[in-house]
Every structure is written in structure tokens, then in C-alpha cells.
Design an enzyme around this catalytic site. Structure first.
Site, PDB file in Angstrom:
ATOM      1  N   ASP A 105       0.858  -1.174   0.000  1.00  0.00           N
ATOM      2  CA  ASP A 105       0.000   0.000   0.000  1.00  0.00           C
ATOM      3  C   ASP A 105       0.898   1.229   0.000  1.00  0.00           C
ATOM      4  OD1 ASP A 105      -2.461   1.535   0.340  1.00  0.00           O
ATOM      5  OD2 ASP A 105      -1.717   1.937   2.356  1.00  0.00           O
ATOM      6  N   GLU A 146      -0.093  -0.628  -6.409  1.00  0.00           N
ATOM      7  CA  GLU A 146      -1.226  -0.019  -7.087  1.00  0.00           C
ATOM      8  C   GLU A 146      -0.756   0.682  -8.361  1.00  0.00           C
ATOM      9  OE1 GLU A 146      -4.021   1.491  -3.511  1.00  0.00           O
ATOM     10  OE2 GLU A 146      -1.912   1.958  -3.382  1.00  0.00           O
ATOM     11  N   CYS A 188     -13.421  -4.402   1.930  1.00  0.00           N
ATOM     12  CA  CYS A 188     -13.008  -5.304   3.004  1.00  0.00           C
ATOM     13  C   CYS A 188     -12.205  -6.454   2.400  1.00  0.00           C
ATOM     14  CB  CYS A 188     -14.229  -5.853   3.735  1.00  0.00           C
ATOM     15  SG  CYS A 188     -13.812  -7.104   4.973  1.00  0.00           S
ATOM     16  N   CYS A 226     -14.378  -9.874   3.050  1.00  0.00           N
ATOM     17  CA  CYS A 226     -15.660 -10.177   2.408  1.00  0.00           C
ATOM     18  C   CYS A 226     -15.934  -9.352   1.156  1.00  0.00           C
ATOM     19  CB  CYS A 226     -16.807 -10.008   3.413  1.00  0.00           C
ATOM     20  SG  CYS A 226     -17.179  -8.284   3.787  1.00  0.00           S
ATOM     21  N   CYS A 269     -15.120  -3.826   9.442  1.00  0.00           N
ATOM     22  CA  CYS A 269     -16.150  -4.124   8.442  1.00  0.00           C
ATOM     23  C   CYS A 269     -17.527  -4.290   9.100  1.00  0.00           C
ATOM     24  CB  CYS A 269     -15.778  -5.380   7.667  1.00  0.00           C
ATOM     25  SG  CYS A 269     -16.996  -5.796   6.400  1.00  0.00           S
ATOM     26  N   CYS A 315     -18.882  -8.101   7.885  1.00  0.00           N
ATOM     27  CA  CYS A 315     -18.373  -9.385   8.394  1.00  0.00           C
ATOM     28  C   CYS A 315     -17.628  -9.236   9.726  1.00  0.00           C
ATOM     29  CB  CYS A 315     -17.456 -10.046   7.360  1.00  0.00           C
ATOM     30  SG  CYS A 315     -15.845  -9.256   7.208  1.00  0.00           S
ATOM     31  N   ASP A 354      -4.302   0.445   6.541  1.00  0.00           N
ATOM     32  CA  ASP A 354      -3.325   0.220   5.482  1.00  0.00           C
ATOM     33  C   ASP A 354      -3.029  -1.262   5.283  1.00  0.00           C
ATOM     34  OD1 ASP A 354      -3.105   3.029   5.216  1.00  0.00           O
ATOM     35  OD2 ASP A 354      -1.744   3.043   6.932  1.00  0.00           O
TER      36      ASP A 354
HETATM   37 ZN   LIG Z   1     -15.987  -7.635   5.572  1.00  0.00          ZN
END
Ligand SMILES: [Zn+2]
Length: 230
Positions: free
Chosen positions: A13, A96, A148, A151, A166, A169, A176
Site C-alpha cells: 500500500d 497499485e 473489506c 468479504c 467491516c 463481516c 493500510d
Molecule cells: Zn468484511
């Protein structure tokens, strides 16, 4: 992909505030060049007060150029060491793709300078990847922070929210770290390695239960020793 183990891959990241964070839990601060930039501003102010084309002006112009060269050398030296460490440490490094327009717009003009620095970093990383036979893959950056890693549900996250928590979930991890897991799984997908071996959950658990492994490395350490190892 022959002989490429998901465990030897890393997602990175690129922090908005000058650092990298890896899916193995290492964070590295970017160089602190505030002193150098302060000096540059001082020399430039002094230059602007001199009569254009005069001897003093020419002398001062050379001072400004000297400070600029010093900053450039420091950045390059730092990027050399950081990228060499990464390609020696891993068989595949995922970052990225900063050329994706959406991300740049999202970051805004204030971040253009840092984006330029990250571009230089990625270019250097690709060059080192070629030298050492390490895969360097740029992945789609869209939503790496919001999504996330467990999930896939997206949640809005202002910059000051440092934790990923999250609502769907219940997965909780550093902001990060979550982004770096997403970069890792996207890179693995690009290489056709899927997510079977390293799901974000397993990665997160590994980092959490392996207390000594997570570490923060100051830029000065990279400069002085040329390595990020302990
Ligand atoms: Zn999640």
C-alpha cells in the site's frame, strides 16, 4: 507461473502520507526531506531578491541548483535501497497502478508531488524487478482502501479513520494493512495464483499472532544500512 509461491509475494500500500505498508506487516517511512525543502525555499527567496543576471544572482542560482541536486540524489538513493530490498526479499511485488485516472482524481492536486515520487518508486521497482528476476505487477487501485479484504464489501472511510472495521463481516485490521491485503490478492489473481493459499484472513491472522514480525522501519535506517532487515 512456475515456482512462484503465494507466500513469497507481497502487496504494497502506497501511503498517502509518505510511507509504504506491506501485506507482511512492515511499514517504511518515506524520507523526511523537510529540512532540505526548507533550505531550498530559503535559497530561492534569496535568489528572487537579487538583480536578475548579476554576478550575485548567478552565484545564488548555482546555490539553488546545488540544493535541488542534493534532494534528487537523496530520493534516488533511498528508492534504490528500498526497491532492492523488496525485490531481493520477494519473488513478486504488487503495487497499485497510479496511472489509473480515478485514483489521481480522488487524491486531488495536493498529492501530485507525492504521486510523482511514487511513480519514480514504481519505475525503479520495475527496473530492479527485471534485474533480479522478480515479478512487479501493478494492480487496479480502485477501492483498495474501502473494500473489506475478507468479504469484499465496500465502506466509505475518511482519511482520519485508521482502522478498517467491516460492518458486514466484522473483520478488523489496520486501514493500510487491509489495503495491502487487497493489493496482494489482486496481484495473485493477475498472476493466476488465485487466493486459495493466502486469503486475507489467513494473512491477517498470521500477522496478528506472529507478534514480532510486524515492524516499522524508519527511513533513516534504510539510508544508513541499506537494508530493512533487523
Ligand atoms: Zn468484511
Amino acid at each position: 507461473m512456475d515456482n512462484l509461491d503465494a507466500e513469497d509475494c507481497v502487496g504494497i500500500d502506497l501511503g498517502i502520507t509518505n510511507y509504504i505498508y506491506t501485506s507482511n506487516g512492515d511499514s517504511v517511512d518515506w524520507l523526511d526531506l523537510s529540512d532540505e525543502y526548507e533550505r531550498l525555499r530559503r535559497e530561492q527567496r534569496s535568489l528572487s531578491r537579487k538583480e536578475h543576471g548579476s554576478n550575485n544572482w548567478e552565484k545564488q542560482r548555482q546555490e539553488v541548483a546545488k540544493v535541488k541536486r542534493r534532494i534528487k540524489r537523496k530520493v534516488e538513493d533511498f528508492q534504490h535501497k528500498l526497491t532492492t530490498w523488496l525485490v531481493k526479499m520477494y519473488d513478486a511485488v504488487f503495487v497499485e497502478d497510479l496511472n489509473v485516472v480515478g485514483m489521481l482524481q480522488q487524491r486531488g492536486n495536493a498529492r501530485n508531488k507525492q504521486d510523482a515520487a511514487w511513480r519514480g518508486f514504481i519505475e525503479m521497482l520495475e527496473y530492479k524487478g527485471d534485474l533480479y528476476g522478480t515479478h512487479v505487477v501493478q494492480v487496479n487501485p480502485a477501492g483498495t482502501t474501502k473494500e473489506c479484504a475478507e468479504c469484499g464489501v465496500e465502506t466509505e472511510k475518511p482519511l482520519w479513520v485508521r482502522e478498517h472495521s467491516c460492518p458486514s463481516c466484522g473483520f478488523e485490521v489496520d486501514r493500510d494493512a487491509n489495503a495491502s491485503y487487497n493489493v496482494l490478492s489482486r496481484g495473485l489473481q493477475e498472476l493466476g495464483l488465485g487466493q486459495a493459499e493466502v486469503t486475507p484472513v489467513e494473512t491477517a491472522t498470521a500477522v496478528e499472532t506472529d507478534g514480532g514480525r510486524s515492524s516499522s522501519v524508519p527511513a533513516s535506517h534504510v539510508i544508513e544500512t541499506g537494508s530493512l532487515g533487523a
